[in-house]
Design a protein around this motif. Sequence first.
Motif, mmCIF file in Angstrom:
data_model
loop_
_atom_site.group_PDB
_atom_site.id
_atom_site.type_symbol
_atom_site.label_atom_id
_atom_site.label_comp_id
_atom_site.label_asym_id
_atom_site.label_seq_id
_atom_site.Cartn_x
_atom_site.Cartn_y
_atom_site.Cartn_z
ATOM 1 N N THR A 108 50.148 35.740 45.065
ATOM 2 C CA THR A 108 49.948 35.847 46.508
ATOM 3 C C THR A 108 48.992 36.979 46.870
ATOM 4 N N GLU A 109 48.638 37.825 45.904
ATOM 5 C CA GLU A 109 47.775 38.970 46.186
ATOM 6 C C GLU A 109 46.302 38.569 46.178
ATOM 7 N N GLU A 110 45.590 39.019 47.176
ATOM 8 C CA GLU A 110 44.150 38.780 47.214
ATOM 9 C C GLU A 110 43.492 39.476 46.022
ATOM 10 N N GLY A 111 42.603 38.774 45.361
ATOM 11 C CA GLY A 111 41.906 39.354 44.228
ATOM 12 C C GLY A 111 42.619 39.214 42.900
ATOM 13 N N CYS A 112 43.728 38.473 42.852
ATOM 14 C CA CYS A 112 44.477 38.380 41.602
ATOM 15 C C CYS A 112 43.673 37.661 40.522
ATOM 16 N N LEU A 113 42.834 36.704 40.900
ATOM 17 C CA LEU A 113 42.023 35.996 39.907
ATOM 18 C C LEU A 113 40.938 36.908 39.334
ATOM 19 N N ASP A 114 40.377 37.751 40.184
ATOM 20 C CA ASP A 114 39.410 38.739 39.684
ATOM 21 C C ASP A 114 40.080 39.710 38.724
ATOM 22 N N ASP A 115 41.330 40.038 39.011
ATOM 23 C CA ASP A 115 42.091 40.934 38.141
ATOM 24 C C ASP A 115 42.277 40.295 36.761
ATOM 25 N N ILE A 116 42.580 38.996 36.732
ATOM 26 C CA ILE A 116 42.738 38.300 35.455
ATOM 27 C C ILE A 116 41.436 38.323 34.666
ATOM 28 N N ARG A 117 40.335 38.035 35.345
ATOM 29 C CA ARG A 117 39.025 38.041 34.646
ATOM 30 C C ARG A 117 38.719 39.421 34.070
ATOM 31 N N ARG A 118 38.996 40.463 34.856
ATOM 32 C CA ARG A 118 38.737 41.828 34.395
ATOM 33 C C ARG A 118 39.612 42.155 33.182
ATOM 34 N N CYS A 119 40.865 41.760 33.244
ATOM 35 C CA CYS A 119 41.771 42.041 32.131
ATOM 36 C C CYS A 119 41.351 41.275 30.876
ATOM 37 N N ARG A 120 40.852 40.078 31.051
ATOM 38 C CA ARG A 120 40.367 39.338 29.889
ATOM 39 C C ARG A 120 39.191 40.066 29.236
#
Length: 287
Positions: A108-120
Amino acid sequence: MSYVIDFRIRPPYKNFLNSGIFKCWEPESAEKIAPTQWFRKPIPSQLHGSMEEYIQEMDAAGIVKSVIMGRRTSDKALGAGQVDNAEIHELMQKYPGRFEAFCGIDPTEEGCLDDIRRCREWGFKGVSVEPGWLKPNMYADDPCIKPVYDLANELGMLVNLTTSAFVGPDISYCNPVHIQHVATAYPKMKIIVTHAAWPNIDQMLGACLATPNIYLAPDCYYYVRNMPFADQLTRAGNSWMRHRILFNSSYPVCGGQQAIDNWSSQGLDDDALMRQLYWNAKALLDD
Protein backbone atom coordinates in the motif's frame (compact mmCIF):
# COMPACT_ATOMS: atom_id res chain seq x y z
CA MET A 1 26.08 -30.29 11.76
CA SER A 2 29.04 -28.13 10.73
CA TYR A 3 27.18 -25.67 8.48
CA VAL A 4 23.79 -24.08 9.06
CA ILE A 5 21.83 -21.41 7.19
CA ASP A 6 19.18 -19.71 9.30
CA PHE A 7 16.46 -18.71 6.85
CA ARG A 8 14.69 -16.09 8.94
CA ILE A 9 16.06 -13.62 11.44
CA ARG A 10 15.34 -10.05 12.52
CA PRO A 11 18.77 -8.79 13.63
CA PRO A 12 19.47 -6.61 16.69
CA TYR A 13 20.13 -3.55 14.58
CA LYS A 14 18.63 -0.06 14.40
CA ASN A 15 14.87 -0.08 13.72
CA PHE A 16 14.56 -3.84 14.16
CA LEU A 17 15.12 -3.14 17.85
CA ASN A 18 11.98 -0.98 17.86
CA SER A 19 9.78 -3.71 16.39
CA GLY A 20 7.30 -5.64 18.49
CA ILE A 21 9.23 -8.89 18.18
CA PHE A 22 12.05 -7.52 20.35
CA LYS A 23 9.77 -6.40 23.17
CA CYS A 24 7.62 -9.36 24.19
CA TRP A 25 9.87 -11.77 26.06
CA GLU A 26 8.98 -11.09 29.69
CA PRO A 27 5.76 -13.03 30.47
CA GLU A 28 3.32 -11.24 32.74
CA SER A 29 2.52 -14.48 34.55
CA ALA A 30 2.75 -18.24 34.13
CA GLU A 31 -0.87 -18.28 32.93
CA LYS A 32 -0.15 -15.72 30.22
CA ILE A 33 3.04 -17.21 28.83
CA ALA A 34 2.99 -17.26 25.03
CA PRO A 35 3.52 -20.50 23.07
CA THR A 36 6.85 -19.19 21.76
CA GLN A 37 8.05 -18.47 25.32
CA TRP A 38 7.81 -22.09 26.46
CA PHE A 39 11.30 -23.42 27.27
CA ARG A 40 12.93 -20.35 25.64
CA LYS A 41 16.45 -19.62 26.87
CA PRO A 42 17.66 -16.01 27.25
CA ILE A 43 19.60 -14.63 24.26
CA PRO A 44 22.39 -12.18 25.20
CA SER A 45 22.40 -10.40 21.83
CA GLN A 46 18.66 -9.77 22.07
CA LEU A 47 18.85 -8.63 25.68
CA HIS A 48 21.70 -6.21 24.91
CA GLY A 49 20.71 -5.23 21.35
CA SER A 50 24.19 -6.22 20.21
CA MET A 51 25.18 -7.20 16.67
CA GLU A 52 28.64 -8.19 17.88
CA GLU A 53 27.12 -10.70 20.28
CA TYR A 54 24.77 -11.94 17.56
CA ILE A 55 27.72 -12.71 15.25
CA GLN A 56 29.41 -14.54 18.12
CA GLU A 57 26.23 -16.58 18.65
CA MET A 58 26.13 -17.42 14.94
CA ASP A 59 29.72 -18.63 15.05
CA ALA A 60 29.19 -20.71 18.18
CA ALA A 61 26.16 -22.43 16.62
CA GLY A 62 27.83 -23.09 13.26
CA ILE A 63 25.48 -20.70 11.43
CA VAL A 64 27.47 -19.59 8.40
CA LYS A 65 24.75 -17.33 7.04
CA SER A 66 21.48 -15.81 8.21
CA VAL A 67 18.66 -14.49 6.07
CA ILE A 68 17.35 -11.10 7.19
CA MET A 69 13.61 -10.76 6.67
CA GLY A 70 12.64 -7.13 6.27
CA ARG A 71 9.49 -5.91 7.96
CA ARG A 72 6.99 -3.28 6.81
CA THR A 73 3.86 -3.75 8.92
CA SER A 74 1.60 -1.55 10.98
CA ASP A 75 -1.13 -3.70 12.52
CA LYS A 76 -0.62 -5.00 16.05
CA ALA A 77 2.25 -4.89 18.50
CA LEU A 78 3.82 -8.30 17.85
CA GLY A 79 3.89 -7.83 14.09
CA ALA A 80 4.58 -4.11 14.07
CA GLY A 81 7.75 -2.83 12.52
CA GLN A 82 8.86 -0.20 10.03
CA VAL A 83 12.39 -1.10 8.98
CA ASP A 84 14.00 0.85 6.15
CA ASN A 85 15.47 -1.65 3.68
CA ALA A 86 18.52 0.62 3.39
CA GLU A 87 19.36 -0.34 6.99
CA ILE A 88 19.44 -3.99 5.96
CA HIS A 89 21.75 -3.17 3.06
CA GLU A 90 23.98 -1.24 5.44
CA LEU A 91 24.17 -4.23 7.79
CA MET A 92 25.07 -6.58 4.93
CA GLN A 93 27.94 -4.29 4.03
CA LYS A 94 29.17 -4.23 7.63
CA TYR A 95 29.35 -8.03 7.72
CA PRO A 96 30.07 -9.17 4.16
CA GLY A 97 29.15 -12.77 3.42
CA ARG A 98 27.24 -13.36 6.65
CA PHE A 99 23.77 -12.29 5.52
CA GLU A 100 21.31 -12.57 2.65
CA ALA A 101 18.22 -10.40 2.63
CA PHE A 102 14.55 -10.14 1.71
CA CYS A 103 13.22 -6.60 1.51
CA GLY A 104 10.20 -5.88 3.67
CA ILE A 105 7.40 -4.51 1.51
CA ASP A 106 4.01 -2.95 2.24
CA PRO A 107 2.14 -2.95 -1.09
CA THR A 108 0.00 0.00 0.00
CA GLU A 109 3.04 2.30 0.28
CA GLU A 110 3.82 4.64 -2.58
CA GLY A 111 7.15 3.75 -4.13
CA CYS A 112 7.20 0.14 -2.92
CA LEU A 113 7.99 -1.15 -6.42
CA ASP A 114 10.93 1.24 -6.71
CA ASP A 115 12.10 -0.06 -3.35
CA ILE A 116 12.04 -3.64 -4.68
CA ARG A 117 14.06 -2.65 -7.76
CA ARG A 118 16.62 -0.84 -5.60
CA CYS A 119 16.94 -3.81 -3.26
CA ARG A 120 17.44 -6.15 -6.19
CA GLU A 121 20.31 -3.94 -7.37
CA TRP A 122 21.77 -4.21 -3.85
CA GLY A 123 21.75 -8.00 -4.13
CA PHE A 124 18.65 -8.83 -2.07
CA LYS A 125 17.38 -12.32 -2.88
CA GLY A 126 13.70 -11.86 -2.16
CA VAL A 127 10.65 -9.90 -1.10
CA SER A 128 8.87 -10.39 2.22
CA VAL A 129 5.21 -9.52 2.72
CA GLU A 130 3.14 -10.16 5.86
CA PRO A 131 -0.40 -9.74 4.49
CA GLY A 132 -2.38 -10.26 7.69
CA TRP A 133 -0.40 -7.54 9.49
CA LEU A 134 -0.89 -4.89 6.81
CA LYS A 135 -3.39 -2.05 7.12
CA PRO A 136 -5.93 -2.90 5.91
CA ASN A 137 -5.43 -6.56 6.74
CA MET A 138 -5.13 -8.67 3.58
CA TYR A 139 -5.12 -12.24 2.42
CA ALA A 140 -2.06 -13.35 0.46
CA ASP A 141 -4.01 -13.33 -2.81
CA ASP A 142 -5.38 -9.80 -2.37
CA PRO A 143 -5.25 -7.93 -5.71
CA CYS A 144 -3.40 -5.07 -3.98
CA ILE A 145 -0.33 -7.31 -3.67
CA LYS A 146 -0.36 -8.42 -7.31
CA PRO A 147 2.03 -5.68 -8.59
CA VAL A 148 4.57 -6.85 -5.98
CA TYR A 149 4.27 -10.44 -7.16
CA ASP A 150 4.46 -9.36 -10.80
CA LEU A 151 7.71 -7.48 -10.21
CA ALA A 152 9.28 -10.17 -8.01
CA ASN A 153 8.47 -12.74 -10.67
CA GLU A 154 9.92 -10.52 -13.40
CA LEU A 155 13.13 -9.94 -11.43
CA GLY A 156 13.54 -13.59 -10.48
CA MET A 157 13.23 -12.91 -6.76
CA LEU A 158 12.00 -15.26 -4.06
CA VAL A 159 8.85 -14.31 -2.14
CA ASN A 160 8.36 -14.86 1.59
CA LEU A 161 4.82 -14.80 2.99
CA THR A 162 4.18 -15.00 6.73
CA THR A 163 0.93 -16.65 7.72
CA SER A 164 -0.31 -18.37 10.88
CA ALA A 165 -2.96 -18.03 13.57
CA PHE A 166 -1.36 -14.84 14.91
CA VAL A 167 -0.89 -13.07 11.57
CA GLY A 168 -4.23 -11.39 10.99
CA PRO A 169 -7.39 -10.44 12.83
CA ASP A 170 -8.79 -13.98 12.69
CA ILE A 171 -7.75 -17.48 11.69
CA SER A 172 -9.12 -17.15 8.16
CA TYR A 173 -5.96 -15.21 7.26
CA CYS A 174 -3.87 -18.39 7.53
CA ASN A 175 -5.98 -20.48 5.17
CA PRO A 176 -3.38 -22.02 2.82
CA VAL A 177 -5.67 -21.71 -0.20
CA HIS A 178 -4.69 -18.02 -0.45
CA ILE A 179 -1.02 -19.03 -0.72
CA GLN A 180 -1.86 -21.68 -3.29
CA HIS A 181 -3.69 -19.12 -5.43
CA VAL A 182 -0.50 -17.06 -5.60
CA ALA A 183 1.70 -20.08 -6.26
CA THR A 184 -0.46 -21.32 -9.12
CA ALA A 185 -0.62 -17.83 -10.66
CA TYR A 186 3.23 -17.63 -10.66
CA PRO A 187 4.45 -21.21 -11.16
CA LYS A 188 8.10 -20.18 -11.70
CA MET A 189 8.22 -17.98 -8.59
CA LYS A 190 9.38 -19.79 -5.46
CA ILE A 191 7.37 -18.94 -2.38
CA ILE A 192 8.52 -19.52 1.20
CA VAL A 193 5.75 -19.73 3.80
CA THR A 194 6.99 -18.61 7.20
CA HIS A 195 5.07 -20.19 10.10
CA ALA A 196 3.81 -22.82 7.60
CA ALA A 197 0.22 -21.55 7.98
CA TRP A 198 -0.03 -23.10 11.46
CA PRO A 199 -2.40 -24.59 12.63
CA ASN A 200 -3.47 -25.55 9.09
CA ILE A 201 -0.45 -27.80 8.62
CA ASP A 202 -2.38 -30.58 6.89
CA GLN A 203 -3.91 -28.20 4.34
CA MET A 204 -0.58 -26.42 3.86
CA LEU A 205 1.12 -29.72 3.11
CA GLY A 206 -1.68 -30.52 0.69
CA ALA A 207 -1.02 -27.24 -1.12
CA CYS A 208 2.70 -28.09 -1.22
CA LEU A 209 1.95 -31.51 -2.67
CA ALA A 210 -0.12 -29.99 -5.47
CA THR A 211 2.01 -26.85 -5.96
CA PRO A 212 5.75 -27.60 -6.11
CA ASN A 213 6.95 -23.98 -5.94
CA ILE A 214 5.88 -23.66 -2.27
CA TYR A 215 8.52 -24.09 0.46
CA LEU A 216 7.94 -24.09 4.23
CA ALA A 217 9.96 -22.33 6.94
CA PRO A 218 7.95 -23.26 10.05
CA ASP A 219 10.31 -21.83 12.74
CA CYS A 220 8.80 -21.99 16.25
CA TYR A 221 5.80 -23.96 15.01
CA TYR A 222 8.23 -26.83 14.49
CA TYR A 223 10.98 -26.50 17.07
CA VAL A 224 9.00 -25.47 20.19
CA ARG A 225 8.67 -28.58 22.36
CA ASN A 226 5.25 -30.25 22.24
CA MET A 227 3.97 -27.96 19.48
CA PRO A 228 0.86 -29.56 17.95
CA PHE A 229 1.17 -30.78 14.34
CA ALA A 230 5.00 -30.73 14.31
CA ASP A 231 4.89 -34.49 13.75
CA GLN A 232 3.19 -33.91 10.38
CA LEU A 233 6.11 -31.73 9.28
CA THR A 234 8.53 -34.44 10.39
CA ARG A 235 6.74 -37.12 8.36
CA ALA A 236 6.64 -34.87 5.29
CA GLY A 237 10.25 -33.81 5.83
CA ASN A 238 11.36 -37.42 5.93
CA SER A 239 9.65 -38.10 2.62
CA TRP A 240 8.49 -35.95 -0.31
CA MET A 241 9.06 -32.55 1.38
CA ARG A 242 12.70 -33.19 2.30
CA HIS A 243 13.88 -30.69 -0.35
CA ARG A 244 11.36 -27.96 0.55
CA ILE A 245 11.51 -27.37 4.31
CA LEU A 246 13.96 -24.75 5.62
CA PHE A 247 15.43 -24.32 9.09
CA ASN A 248 14.72 -20.90 10.57
CA SER A 249 15.11 -19.74 14.15
CA SER A 250 12.97 -16.64 13.62
CA TYR A 251 15.45 -14.88 15.94
CA PRO A 252 14.80 -13.21 18.38
CA VAL A 253 11.97 -15.70 18.96
CA CYS A 254 14.72 -18.18 19.78
CA GLY A 255 18.50 -18.26 19.81
CA GLY A 256 20.22 -20.05 16.97
CA GLN A 257 21.80 -22.83 19.04
CA GLN A 258 18.60 -23.67 20.92
CA ALA A 259 16.58 -23.66 17.69
CA ILE A 260 19.10 -26.01 16.02
CA ASP A 261 19.10 -28.35 19.03
CA ASN A 262 15.31 -28.49 19.18
CA TRP A 263 14.97 -28.90 15.40
CA SER A 264 17.49 -31.74 15.46
CA SER A 265 15.46 -33.62 18.07
CA GLN A 266 12.24 -33.79 16.05
CA GLY A 267 12.88 -37.17 14.45
CA LEU A 268 14.25 -36.25 11.02
CA ASP A 269 16.57 -38.75 9.36
CA ASP A 270 20.16 -37.60 8.86
CA ASP A 271 19.70 -36.67 5.19
CA ALA A 272 16.51 -34.69 5.82
CA LEU A 273 18.06 -32.86 8.77
CA MET A 274 21.17 -31.91 6.80
CA ARG A 275 19.02 -30.64 3.95
CA GLN A 276 16.78 -28.56 6.21
CA LEU A 277 19.64 -27.04 8.18
CA TYR A 278 21.74 -26.13 5.15
CA TRP A 279 21.37 -27.57 1.66
CA ASN A 280 17.77 -26.59 0.91
CA ALA A 281 18.48 -22.96 1.79
CA LYS A 282 21.74 -22.96 -0.15
CA ALA A 283 19.98 -24.28 -3.25
CA LEU A 284 17.30 -21.55 -3.04
CA LEU A 285 19.73 -18.72 -2.40
CA ASP A 286 22.17 -19.81 -5.09
CA ASP A 287 19.51 -20.47 -7.75
